[in-house]
Design an enzyme around this catalytic site. Structure first.
Site, PDB file in Angstrom:
ATOM      1  N   TRP A 178      -4.857  -6.096  17.797  1.00 31.79           N
ATOM      2  CA  TRP A 178      -5.520  -5.242  18.794  1.00 31.79           C
ATOM      3  C   TRP A 178      -4.896  -5.379  20.170  1.00 31.79           C
ATOM      4  O   TRP A 178      -4.723  -4.385  20.876  1.00 31.79           O
ATOM      5  CB  TRP A 178      -7.024  -5.500  18.817  1.00 31.79           C
ATOM      6  CG  TRP A 178      -7.658  -4.951  17.576  1.00 31.79           C
ATOM      7  CD1 TRP A 178      -8.235  -5.651  16.556  1.00 31.79           C
ATOM      8  CD2 TRP A 178      -7.712  -3.561  17.178  1.00 31.79           C
ATOM      9  NE1 TRP A 178      -8.640  -4.789  15.557  1.00 31.79           N
ATOM     10  CE2 TRP A 178      -8.331  -3.510  15.913  1.00 31.79           C
ATOM     11  CE3 TRP A 178      -7.283  -2.372  17.762  1.00 31.79           C
ATOM     12  CZ2 TRP A 178      -8.553  -2.314  15.223  1.00 31.79           C
ATOM     13  CZ3 TRP A 178      -7.490  -1.166  17.077  1.00 31.79           C
ATOM     14  CH2 TRP A 178      -8.118  -1.147  15.827  1.00 31.79           C
ATOM     15  N   ASP A 204     -10.954  -7.219  26.089  1.00 33.03           N
ATOM     16  CA  ASP A 204     -11.472  -6.422  24.980  1.00 33.03           C
ATOM     17  C   ASP A 204     -12.306  -7.380  24.136  1.00 33.03           C
ATOM     18  O   ASP A 204     -11.762  -8.210  23.409  1.00 33.03           O
ATOM     19  CB  ASP A 204     -10.301  -5.845  24.174  1.00 33.03           C
ATOM     20  CG  ASP A 204     -10.754  -5.125  22.907  1.00 33.03           C
ATOM     21  OD1 ASP A 204     -11.981  -5.098  22.629  1.00 33.03           O
ATOM     22  OD2 ASP A 204      -9.880  -4.595  22.185  1.00 33.03           O
ATOM     23  N   LYS A 216     -19.646  -3.022  16.062  1.00 38.47           N
ATOM     24  CA  LYS A 216     -19.539  -4.281  15.333  1.00 38.47           C
ATOM     25  C   LYS A 216     -20.793  -5.114  15.546  1.00 38.47           C
ATOM     26  O   LYS A 216     -21.555  -5.367  14.620  1.00 38.47           O
ATOM     27  CB  LYS A 216     -18.294  -5.040  15.766  1.00 38.47           C
ATOM     28  CG  LYS A 216     -17.039  -4.267  15.369  1.00 38.47           C
ATOM     29  CD  LYS A 216     -15.880  -4.580  16.247  1.00 38.47           C
ATOM     30  CE  LYS A 216     -14.778  -3.572  16.089  1.00 38.47           C
ATOM     31  NZ  LYS A 216     -14.396  -3.268  14.705  1.00 38.47           N
TER      32      LYS A 216
HETATM   33  N1  PMP Z   1     -10.388  -3.598  19.815  1.00 40.60           N
HETATM   34  C1  PMP Z   1     -10.874  -4.401  18.865  1.00 40.60           C
HETATM   35  C2  PMP Z   1     -10.922  -5.876  19.126  1.00 40.60           C
HETATM   36  C3  PMP Z   1     -11.320  -3.877  17.659  1.00 40.60           C
HETATM   37  O1  PMP Z   1     -11.792  -4.689  16.707  1.00 40.60           O
HETATM   38  C4  PMP Z   1     -11.274  -2.483  17.445  1.00 40.60           C
HETATM   39  C5  PMP Z   1     -11.796  -1.831  16.184  1.00 40.60           C
HETATM   40  N2  PMP Z   1     -11.716  -2.549  15.039  1.00 40.60           N
HETATM   41  C6  PMP Z   1     -10.740  -1.685  18.447  1.00 40.60           C
HETATM   42  C7  PMP Z   1     -10.320  -2.267  19.624  1.00 40.60           C
HETATM   43  C8  PMP Z   1     -10.620  -0.208  18.272  1.00 40.60           C
HETATM   44  O2  PMP Z   1     -11.860   0.364  18.354  1.00 40.60           O
HETATM   45  P1  PMP Z   1     -12.094   1.918  18.085  1.00 40.60           P
HETATM   46  O3  PMP Z   1     -11.821   2.158  16.645  1.00 40.60           O
HETATM   47  O4  PMP Z   1     -13.519   2.088  18.492  1.00 40.60           O
HETATM   48  O5  PMP Z   1     -11.169   2.685  18.944  1.00 40.60           O
END
Ligand code: PMP
Length: 373
Positions: free
Chosen positions: A104, A180, A204
């Site tokens: 991520w 994040d 989540k």
């Molecule tokens: N950052 C993290 C730490 C994530 O776990 C996720 C989704 N698994 C995201 C960003 C991306 O999120 P989204 O699909 O809502 O764009």
């Protein structure tokens, strides 16, 4: 309350929601508290939704002890949206340092590059390109001119978590830290003295997808690039109390119910977020101990960097993967397949996962090992 137990859902997200909350949402679906409306049918500017929104914000501020000089924004766009929205608001088109600790944060760096001069301050990939450890903040190559430093505090795919936020000031940097925290928000307390901005997708640890929470220090508002869409300009969103555009009303309502659920949560003599955190510590310890004690299963993340929320694990004999997943499903243990980029299995054990769910998984691990060991 339903009488038959629902399966335990180990999805990484969208993920399990506390059953009590789902039950309340179902009960209020057609008529929210005598209003004659479902929450999804209400004007976001009406007094009913106004009360829901205010309570959600107040409860979140209280639970996470968000200081008064931070604005809480309820936005759309998700985690990947924020990868663009943060640099659009904070970078001033200049330098952004990103600490890469997994999939991520790597994505965040790539997106920020479209708007800013990005430098990877550290990349903890091993020789195989896997993320199994965190680098010490003292080793990060931070630039004096950075407008902010990005860290993903819980890497959902790789299963790594910062158990302490880096203290950038102590490292000689004045840049605000942008985190994040999508996949561990509200699983533990947060040290705001080390943070300038925090964002998290809701799907989540909180509730339905479509809602993104942002907490941003006031002095960081007002510097958006001219190309930043108005609906994603933090100052505009803050000035309009998250009502510049229609916010994800139903998701905010469910999030608010989850906040109330956390506030009344009790465990080990504790209440609220402290209780949730303690149960998360205990659940993770139980699962990691079972994996470490096994000759069939293994987790490969360095112990000090292991996530309490996302636990990737592997069968030493990968030919058994399909059997393992089929047997898990038959026992009511759902969505354990690992992310395709990592392989193996992953158990996401967010706030809504009860201790009984982890116990059921651990007893399945033991039975499976007895059968196949
Ligand atoms: N950052 C993290 C730490 C994530 O776990 C996720 C989704 N698994 C995201 C960003 C991306 O999120 P989204 O699909 O809502 O764009």
């Amino acid at each position: 309350m339903t009488s038959t137990r629902r399966p335990f859902n180990f999805s990484p997200g969208p993920a399990a929601v506390p059953e009590e909350v789902l039950t309340q949402v179902a009960a209020e679906m057609l008529d929210w508290q005598g209003s004659g409306m479902s929450v999804m049918e209400m004007s976001h500017r009406g007094k009913e939704f106004g009360a829901i929104h205010e309570a959600a914000e107040r409860d979140l501020r209280e639970l996470l002890q968000v200081p008064a000089n931070f604005r809480i924004l309820f936005m759309q766009g998700g985690g990947l949206g924020e990868n663009a929205i943060v640099p659009l608001n904070l970078s001033r088109g200049g330098a952004v340092d990103v600490v890469v600790t997994g999939a991520w944060s790597r994505k965040s760096a790539g997106e920020a590059r479209r708007y800013a001069d990005v430098k990877i301050a550290s990349d903890s990939a091993n020789a195989d390109g896997r993320y199994q450890t965190l680098t010490a903040p003292a080793s990060w190559q931070l630039r004096r001119e950075a407008s902010y430093v990005h860290v993903c505090t819980n890497e959902t795919i790789d299963g790594l978590e910062f158990h302490q936020l880096p203290d950038l000031k102590a490292l000689g940097s004045d840049a605000p830290l942008a985190i994040d925290c999508s996949s561990h928000i509200l699983s533990r307390s947060l040290d705001w003295s080390r943070v300038g901005l925090a964002f998290a997708g809701a799907q989540k640890n909180i509730g339905p997808a479509g809602l993104t929470l942002v907490a941003v220090r006031e002095d960081l508002l007002g510097h958006a690039l001219p190309i930043c869409p108005s609906a994603f300009n933090y100052q505009t969103v803050a000035e309009n109390h998250s009502m510049f555009n229609t916010p994800p009303t139903f998701a905010i309502y469910v999030a608010g119910l989850v906040f109330q659920w956390i506030k009344r949560f009790q465990y080990a003599g504790k209440t609220g977020l402290a209780a949730i955190e303690q149960r998360n510590i205990d659940k993770a310890a139980l699962l990691y101990q079972a994996l470490d004690g096994s000759s069939l299963f293994e987790n490969r993340v360095a112990p000090e960097a292991r996530s309490r929320m996302n636990v990737p694990f592997f069968l030493r004999d990968e030919r058994l993967n399909d059997d393992f997943l089929a047997g898990a499903k038959a026992r009511g243990l759902l969505q354990l397949k690992g992310h395709k980029s990592v392989g193996g299995m992953r158990a996401s054990i967010y706030n809504a996962m009860p201790m009984e769910g982890v116990q059921a998984l651990v007893s399945y691990l033991k039975d499976f090992e007895t059968q196949h060991g």
